[in-house]
Write a protein that holds these residues in place. Structure first.
Motif, mmCIF file in Angstrom:
data_model
loop_
_atom_site.group_PDB
_atom_site.id
_atom_site.type_symbol
_atom_site.label_atom_id
_atom_site.label_comp_id
_atom_site.label_asym_id
_atom_site.label_seq_id
_atom_site.Cartn_x
_atom_site.Cartn_y
_atom_site.Cartn_z
ATOM 1 N N LEU A 33 0.831 -1.214 0.000
ATOM 2 C CA LEU A 33 0.000 0.000 0.000
ATOM 3 C C LEU A 33 0.863 1.261 0.000
ATOM 4 O O LEU A 33 0.507 2.259 -0.638
ATOM 5 C CB LEU A 33 -0.935 -0.010 1.216
ATOM 6 N N ILE A 34 1.989 1.211 0.689
ATOM 7 C CA ILE A 34 2.901 2.356 0.685
ATOM 8 C C ILE A 34 3.502 2.556 -0.708
ATOM 9 O O ILE A 34 3.571 3.676 -1.212
ATOM 10 C CB ILE A 34 4.003 2.172 1.750
ATOM 11 N N VAL A 35 3.915 1.463 -1.340
ATOM 12 C CA VAL A 35 4.503 1.547 -2.679
ATOM 13 C C VAL A 35 3.486 2.081 -3.686
ATOM 14 O O VAL A 35 3.854 2.795 -4.626
ATOM 15 C CB VAL A 35 5.065 0.172 -3.110
ATOM 16 N N LEU A 36 2.223 1.773 -3.494
ATOM 17 C CA LEU A 36 1.184 2.278 -4.401
ATOM 18 C C LEU A 36 1.186 3.801 -4.477
ATOM 19 O O LEU A 36 0.843 4.369 -5.519
ATOM 20 C CB LEU A 36 -0.202 1.808 -3.942
ATOM 21 N N GLN A 37 1.563 4.450 -3.401
ATOM 22 C CA GLN A 37 1.582 5.905 -3.383
ATOM 23 C C GLN A 37 2.668 6.479 -4.290
ATOM 24 O O GLN A 37 2.638 7.663 -4.621
ATOM 25 C CB GLN A 37 1.773 6.413 -1.953
ATOM 26 N N LEU A 38 3.640 5.670 -4.686
ATOM 27 C CA LEU A 38 4.740 6.126 -5.525
ATOM 28 C C LEU A 38 4.408 6.128 -7.015
ATOM 29 O O LEU A 38 5.118 6.744 -7.807
ATOM 30 C CB LEU A 38 5.984 5.259 -5.283
ATOM 31 N N PHE A 39 3.352 5.415 -7.410
ATOM 32 C CA PHE A 39 3.000 5.276 -8.816
ATOM 33 C C PHE A 39 1.746 6.076 -9.144
ATOM 34 O O PHE A 39 0.712 5.913 -8.492
ATOM 35 C CB PHE A 39 2.746 3.800 -9.166
ATOM 36 N N PRO A 40 1.820 6.911 -10.180
ATOM 37 C CA PRO A 40 0.600 7.604 -10.619
ATOM 38 C C PRO A 40 -0.275 6.630 -11.423
ATOM 39 O O PRO A 40 0.221 5.894 -12.279
ATOM 40 C CB PRO A 40 1.135 8.727 -11.505
ATOM 41 N N PHE A 41 -1.540 6.607 -11.129
ATOM 42 C CA PHE A 41 -2.460 5.751 -11.866
ATOM 43 C C PHE A 41 -3.856 6.343 -11.776
ATOM 44 O O PHE A 41 -4.168 7.130 -10.883
ATOM 45 C CB PHE A 41 -2.450 4.310 -11.340
ATOM 46 N N ASP A 42 -4.683 5.949 -12.736
ATOM 47 C CA ASP A 42 -6.082 6.381 -12.753
ATOM 48 C C ASP A 42 -6.896 5.360 -11.971
ATOM 49 O O ASP A 42 -7.057 4.230 -12.425
ATOM 50 C CB ASP A 42 -6.564 6.471 -14.203
ATOM 51 N N PRO A 43 -7.395 5.734 -10.790
ATOM 52 C CA PRO A 43 -8.101 4.755 -9.955
ATOM 53 C C PRO A 43 -9.333 4.146 -10.619
ATOM 54 O O PRO A 43 -9.711 3.025 -10.319
ATOM 55 C CB PRO A 43 -8.506 5.534 -8.715
ATOM 56 N N ALA A 44 -9.953 4.882 -11.534
ATOM 57 C CA ALA A 44 -11.180 4.379 -12.160
ATOM 58 C C ALA A 44 -10.898 3.333 -13.240
ATOM 59 O O ALA A 44 -11.722 2.454 -13.471
ATOM 60 C CB ALA A 44 -11.967 5.536 -12.755
ATOM 61 N N ASN A 45 -9.730 3.418 -13.891
ATOM 62 C CA ASN A 45 -9.488 2.557 -15.053
ATOM 63 C C ASN A 45 -8.246 1.683 -14.948
ATOM 64 O O ASN A 45 -7.911 0.993 -15.896
ATOM 65 C CB ASN A 45 -9.363 3.422 -16.316
ATOM 66 N N SER A 46 -7.557 1.703 -13.836
ATOM 67 C CA SER A 46 -6.291 0.984 -13.743
ATOM 68 C C SER A 46 -6.397 -0.223 -12.816
ATOM 69 O O SER A 46 -7.033 -0.165 -11.762
ATOM 70 C CB SER A 46 -5.215 1.933 -13.211
ATOM 71 N N THR A 47 -5.736 -1.292 -13.227
ATOM 72 C CA THR A 47 -5.650 -2.478 -12.358
ATOM 73 C C THR A 47 -4.298 -2.542 -11.649
ATOM 74 O O THR A 47 -4.015 -3.511 -10.954
ATOM 75 C CB THR A 47 -5.856 -3.761 -13.173
#
Length: 72
Positions: A33-47
């Motif tokens: 969950l911490i690493v997720l904060q390092l990557f930009p992604f579109d929450p609606a369309n990204s897996t």
């Protein structure tokens, strides 16, 4: 020692490994969950978040397996 005392000791060892298992899995899950904060992604369309979290949890299970294998 009698047979009942030995069985109780073996049961206690199993409980400790369960605590260890969930501790390691929680640690790796939290790290994911911490690493997720390092990557930009579109929450609606990204897996991507699901993939990263699953990989970290899998590393947690593998780490637990290796620790238990080393103990035995």
């Amino acid at each position: 020692m009698d047979a009942d005392a030995i069985k109780e000791l073996l049961n206690q060892q199993g409980k400790n490994s369960e605590i260890l298992k969930w501790g390691i899995i929680s640690l790796f899950g939290g790290a994911g969950l911490i690493v997720l904060q390092l990557f930009p992604f579109d929450p609606a369309n990204s897996t991507l978040p699901y993939g990263i979290e699953i990989v970290f949890i899998a590393f947690g299970f593998i780490t637990y397996y290796l620790v238990i294998k080393k103990q035995r």
